[in-house]
Every structure is written in C-alpha cells, then in structure tokens.
Design a protein around this motif. Structure first.
Motif, PDB file in Angstrom:
ATOM      1  N   LYS A  27     -14.635  -4.570  -5.124  1.00  0.00           N
ATOM      2  CA  LYS A  27     -13.873  -3.462  -5.684  1.00  0.00           C
ATOM      3  C   LYS A  27     -14.509  -2.155  -5.225  1.00  0.00           C
ATOM      4  O   LYS A  27     -15.468  -1.666  -5.827  1.00  0.00           O
ATOM      5  CB  LYS A  27     -13.838  -3.529  -7.209  1.00  0.00           C
ATOM      6  N   PRO A  28     -14.019  -1.549  -4.132  1.00  0.00           N
ATOM      7  CA  PRO A  28     -14.605  -0.309  -3.632  1.00  0.00           C
ATOM      8  C   PRO A  28     -14.569   0.800  -4.687  1.00  0.00           C
ATOM      9  O   PRO A  28     -13.717   0.801  -5.582  1.00  0.00           O
ATOM     10  CB  PRO A  28     -13.700   0.038  -2.441  1.00  0.00           C
ATOM     11  N   ALA A  29     -15.484   1.721  -4.568  1.00  0.00           N
ATOM     12  CA  ALA A  29     -15.634   2.781  -5.580  1.00  0.00           C
ATOM     13  C   ALA A  29     -14.350   3.561  -5.809  1.00  0.00           C
ATOM     14  O   ALA A  29     -14.022   3.917  -6.955  1.00  0.00           O
ATOM     15  CB  ALA A  29     -16.757   3.725  -5.159  1.00  0.00           C
ATOM     16  N   TYR A  30     -13.627   3.853  -4.741  1.00  0.00           N
ATOM     17  CA  TYR A  30     -12.384   4.613  -4.861  1.00  0.00           C
ATOM     18  C   TYR A  30     -11.154   3.716  -4.772  1.00  0.00           C
ATOM     19  O   TYR A  30     -10.052   4.187  -4.483  1.00  0.00           O
ATOM     20  CB  TYR A  30     -12.316   5.680  -3.756  1.00  0.00           C
ATOM     21  N   GLY A  31     -11.328   2.444  -5.054  1.00  0.00           N
ATOM     22  CA  GLY A  31     -10.232   1.505  -4.949  1.00  0.00           C
ATOM     23  C   GLY A  31      -9.911   1.178  -3.504  1.00  0.00           C
ATOM     24  O   GLY A  31     -10.628   1.570  -2.572  1.00  0.00           O
ATOM     25  N   TRP A  32      -8.839   0.441  -3.323  1.00  0.00           N
ATOM     26  CA  TRP A  32      -8.390   0.072  -1.982  1.00  0.00           C
ATOM     27  C   TRP A  32      -7.336   1.057  -1.480  1.00  0.00           C
ATOM     28  O   TRP A  32      -6.578   1.620  -2.262  1.00  0.00           O
ATOM     29  CB  TRP A  32      -7.798  -1.332  -1.985  1.00  0.00           C
ATOM     30  N   PHE A  33      -7.322   1.240  -0.174  1.00  0.00           N
ATOM     31  CA  PHE A  33      -6.276   2.021   0.478  1.00  0.00           C
ATOM     32  C   PHE A  33      -5.427   1.072   1.315  1.00  0.00           C
ATOM     33  O   PHE A  33      -5.956   0.147   1.941  1.00  0.00           O
ATOM     34  CB  PHE A  33      -6.880   3.100   1.389  1.00  0.00           C
ATOM     35  N   VAL A  34      -4.127   1.289   1.315  1.00  0.00           N
ATOM     36  CA  VAL A  34      -3.225   0.501   2.158  1.00  0.00           C
ATOM     37  C   VAL A  34      -2.496   1.454   3.086  1.00  0.00           C
ATOM     38  O   VAL A  34      -1.711   2.300   2.646  1.00  0.00           O
ATOM     39  CB  VAL A  34      -2.215  -0.311   1.321  1.00  0.00           C
ATOM     40  N   ASP A  35      -2.788   1.337   4.367  1.00  0.00           N
ATOM     41  CA  ASP A  35      -2.141   2.161   5.386  1.00  0.00           C
ATOM     42  C   ASP A  35      -0.729   1.631   5.614  1.00  0.00           C
ATOM     43  O   ASP A  35      -0.527   0.432   5.824  1.00  0.00           O
ATOM     44  CB  ASP A  35      -2.943   2.101   6.687  1.00  0.00           C
ATOM     45  N   GLN A  36       0.229   2.518   5.579  1.00  0.00           N
ATOM     46  CA  GLN A  36       1.626   2.124   5.764  1.00  0.00           C
ATOM     47  C   GLN A  36       1.832   1.319   7.046  1.00  0.00           C
ATOM     48  O   GLN A  36       2.606   0.355   7.070  1.00  0.00           O
ATOM     49  CB  GLN A  36       2.503   3.370   5.786  1.00  0.00           C
ATOM     50  N   GLU A  37       1.144   1.680   8.110  1.00  0.00           N
ATOM     51  CA  GLU A  37       1.312   0.978   9.380  1.00  0.00           C
ATOM     52  C   GLU A  37       0.859  -0.480   9.272  1.00  0.00           C
ATOM     53  O   GLU A  37       1.437  -1.367   9.897  1.00  0.00           O
ATOM     54  CB  GLU A  37       0.549   1.685  10.492  1.00  0.00           C
ATOM     55  N   THR A  38      -0.174  -0.729   8.466  1.00  0.00           N
ATOM     56  CA  THR A  38      -0.655  -2.089   8.260  1.00  0.00           C
ATOM     57  C   THR A  38       0.309  -2.893   7.392  1.00  0.00           C
ATOM     58  O   THR A  38       0.489  -4.093   7.599  1.00  0.00           O
ATOM     59  CB  THR A  38      -2.042  -2.058   7.590  1.00  0.00           C
ATOM     60  N   ALA A  39       0.937  -2.222   6.441  1.00  0.00           N
ATOM     61  CA  ALA A  39       1.820  -2.912   5.502  1.00  0.00           C
ATOM     62  C   ALA A  39       3.228  -3.097   6.040  1.00  0.00           C
ATOM     63  O   ALA A  39       3.853  -4.127   5.819  1.00  0.00           O
ATOM     64  CB  ALA A  39       1.876  -2.130   4.190  1.00  0.00           C
ATOM     65  N   ALA A  63     -12.563   0.652   3.151  1.00  0.00           N
ATOM     66  CA  ALA A  63     -11.747   0.205   2.020  1.00  0.00           C
ATOM     67  C   ALA A  63     -10.264   0.179   2.338  1.00  0.00           C
ATOM     68  O   ALA A  63      -9.447   0.044   1.429  1.00  0.00           O
ATOM     69  CB  ALA A  63     -11.997   1.110   0.811  1.00  0.00           C
ATOM     70  N   PHE A  64      -9.904   0.294   3.612  1.00  0.00           N
ATOM     71  CA  PHE A  64      -8.510   0.147   4.010  1.00  0.00           C
ATOM     72  C   PHE A  64      -8.229  -1.347   4.155  1.00  0.00           C
ATOM     73  O   PHE A  64      -8.736  -2.006   5.058  1.00  0.00           O
ATOM     74  CB  PHE A  64      -8.232   0.902   5.312  1.00  0.00           C
TER      75      PHE A  64
END
Length: 394
Positions: free
Chosen positions: A219-231, A206-207
């Motif tokens: 829509k993943p169960a725990y929502g989406w994660f955005v890794d700072q390095e990716t953003a 879910a990243f």
C-alpha cells in the motif's frame, strides 16, 4: 493535414447545430453544400446545407455504415437511445473508424448537451475498453478491500495547487481504504500540473499495471495511481486528438468514471452547478460504485476546497433497489475552525509539479508544507471529505 481535418470536422459540426445561423455561417454552409449538390435536401437543412452534404465534407467516405447512420442522426437533431449511444461509443473507441467522424460526433454531443440516456450508453462503451484480464473489477469488488477511486480534473490546474496525493494518504490512514487515483497526461485546454504529473514526481513506482497489484499487500503512501493509457488504450488515443481540437468533449467528464479496480467509492469534483447533479446521476445509473462523493465550488481545477467560500458536497449511497440515497451539505472554513481567505490568496501561479510535490512531501512527513495557506486548504478539504466518508462508512 490530419490535424486540420480534425479541426474542420469539429468546426463544421459545431456550426451546423448551433442555436442560430447568421449570415457569415450561411456563407460557409453554402460552400459546403456546393461540394456535393447531389445530396441537397437529404436530412436536416440549415443555412442552405443539408446534413448529408455537411457529413460528406467533414467525414469524406471513410466511416462504416453504422457509424455514418448515427452521425447522420445527430446532425439531424435527434437524440440517441442508451443502446444507440453505446454503439456510438464503440465507434468512438474503434481504431478502424476515421478520427474526423469521432471528432464530429463528440462535438455534436458537446454543443447540444448529452442526454442522460446518451451518457449511460457512452459510459458503458468506455468501460468496455478496459482489458478484464489486467483490470478485474469483479475481483476487486469481491476481494474484501475498501477501494476508493479519486478523480481530480485530468487537465490540471493553473491557479490553486492540487494536493490529491494527500487526500489519498489521509483516506488510507483514517478510513482503512486503498486509494486509487486515475489520471493521464493533460488533454488540455489547461496545461498546469495535474495528478499524473504529481504522481510521477512523488511516487513513480506506485503506477499500477493491474488490479491484482492494487489488491496485493503493498500500500504505497499516496495510494496507487492508474495511468489511463495503461487501463484503456482506446480512451488514451483521444488525448492528442483532444489537444488538437481544444474544446472539451464528454471525455473530460466520462474519464473520471473509468473503473479499473472495482472501487467501492468514487470521489470527483464538478465546477458548474448542473454538472454535479449530472455526475451524481451518471454514477447512479451507469456505474457499479456503491457510493459517490461530488465536490462543487472548490478551487477551480482540483478537488481541493476553497478558503474563500463553502464547498457544496453531494454524497450518494447505493440502496437495495440500485438507486442512490442522496445527501447534500456545505462545508467551509468556519466549519473547520479556519480563517477565510480571498480566492487570489490561494492562487500561486506559475505552478509546477516539482514545487507542489515538494510541498506535499513536506506535509506528509512533517504535518506542514511550510505554506500556511496550502496547509489550511489541506486541513479544510480533509475535514470536509471526512464528513462525507463518515456517512458512507458508518
């Protein structure tokens, strides 16, 4: 050697702008001054050392003229306009500028505290590091989905457990939103489990790698994660630097505001009283969020409310003139029909991402983690945040 130079820049900057210079400080500053006697008297002088002499030692002839001029202004005790602060932020995120200069500037701001104009400029510069081809915030805001951005403290907790994935799950189920949790590996100085580690344990798939993915049907169960390095690779480059110099510069707050998906609401926390007001004003003046929820006096190191005392919650909702309408409320165990607990009863060190993730997964599947105190903290936090969201989504 590079790490030592970064720590030296941090130390010298902190020393030069501290409130009172004492005898031991003067010895150090006299030695710094002796390295470049020709710069004596250039700029502010403290402890027999000029700002130009200190800058020459801390950042020896590497910074661009524009960056040097702004560092000199900070050393001379002056504040920056929004435009100057945005320019300074550009230098902070420029891979071609010397890291020593970036460390010096960030810690000069840390010691004397950033003005709101400086915060606004720095946040604008930070937002500009996001690649719009991958992270289209305008499309997110126009896409018709209710996106809530959650920002737990990035350095995690070493006392009470964080359970932000359960907050994300609840927001999605109850309020029909898409939850996006911004996170990164810890920059220190704490090294307990953080949201990044919990996300990797619970839902590594879910990243997200783009805002388009977040705006899709999944829509993943725990929502989406955005890794700072990716953003924002430019912001993530500060992680090893922050680990090296230890003290928290402004990034520890600003990184929570990095908007990748055009979120409607930001949910964040502040432990110290004055910072909840600052974060409210930063969201109002330097972000496109339509609403903000700032939680204070929760359990240190997380968004979770404490069973030992009422949390203080500040809610801001964007008005037609661009300002936020502000409301404040307290929410404690009594409001949720729960029993108060001592702070130490909620602390279960040593913590690990694995054990906390297991509790979160059990709670998500069964409605209970098997730990009564953990469950009560989750119930309290969700009820308190529901009161905030009831105002925002009325």
């Amino acid at each position: 050697q590079q790490k030592a130079r970064e720590r030296l820049a941090s130390f010298l900057g902190t020393l030069f702008v501290k409130q009172a210079i004492v005898g031991a400080d003067e010895v150090v500053l006299a030695h710094v001054a002796s390295c470049n006697p020709g710069l004596a008297g250039t700029g502010l002088v403290r402890g027999g050392c000029s700002s130009a002499q200190l800058l020459a030692v801390a950042v020896p002839g590497k910074a661009s003229p524009g960056f040097t001029a702004l560092l000199s202004k900070l050393l001379d005790g002056k504040t920056l306009s929004r435009e100057e602060a945005e320019e300074l932020g550009g230098f902070f995120f420029d891979a071609g500028e010397p890291v020593e200069g970036k460390v010096l500037g960030a810690h000069l701001l840390r010691v004397r505290y950033e003005t709101m104009d400086e915060w606004v400029g720095l946040l604008r510069a930070q937002q500009a590091t996001v690649d719009p081809a991958l992270w289209d915030t305008a499309a997110g805001r126009a896409g018709g989905k209710r996106i809530v951005q959650i920002a737990d403290p990035f350095d995690g907790t070493h006392k009470a457990e964080s359970f932000v994935p359960l907050i994300a799950s609840h927001i999605q189920k109850k309020w029909g939103a898409v939850a996006v949790s911004v996170c990164s590996p810890s920059s220190g100085p704490k090294w307990g489990p953080n949201l990044h580690a919990l996300g990797k344990e619970l839902s590594p798939a879910a990243f997200a790698t783009s805002s388009a993915q977040v705006m899709g049907e999944e829509k993943p169960a725990y929502g989406w994660f955005v890794d700072q390095e990716t953003a924002s690779g430019a912001l993530a480059r500060w992680i090893p630097v922050r680990r090296n110099v230890i003290k928290r510069p402004f990034f520890a707050t600003s990184e929570k505001f990095l908007d990748t998906c055009g979120a409607e609401v930001l949910v964040a926390s502040a432990f110290h009283p004055t910072f909840s007001d600052k974060m409210f004003e930063m969201a109002e003046k330097a972000s496109a969020f339509k609403a903000v929820v700032v939680v204070r006096r929760g359990c240190e190191g997380s968004l979770g409310f404490s069973l030992a005392r009422p949390a203080q919650v500040t809610v801001g909702m964007r008005q037609s003139d661009g300002s936020f309408k502000r409301t404040d409320f307290q929410f404690g165990p009594e409001e949720a029909g729960l029993t108060r607990r001592l702070e130490v009863e909620q602390q279960c060190a040593p913590l690990s991402a694995e054990s906390t993730a297991a509790k979160i997964a059990r709670f998500e599947a069964e409605g209970s983690s098997g730990d009564a105190i953990f469950d009560d903290r989750v119930e309290l936090t969700l009820a308190g945040l529901d009161k905030a969201f009831a105002q925002i989504f009325a």
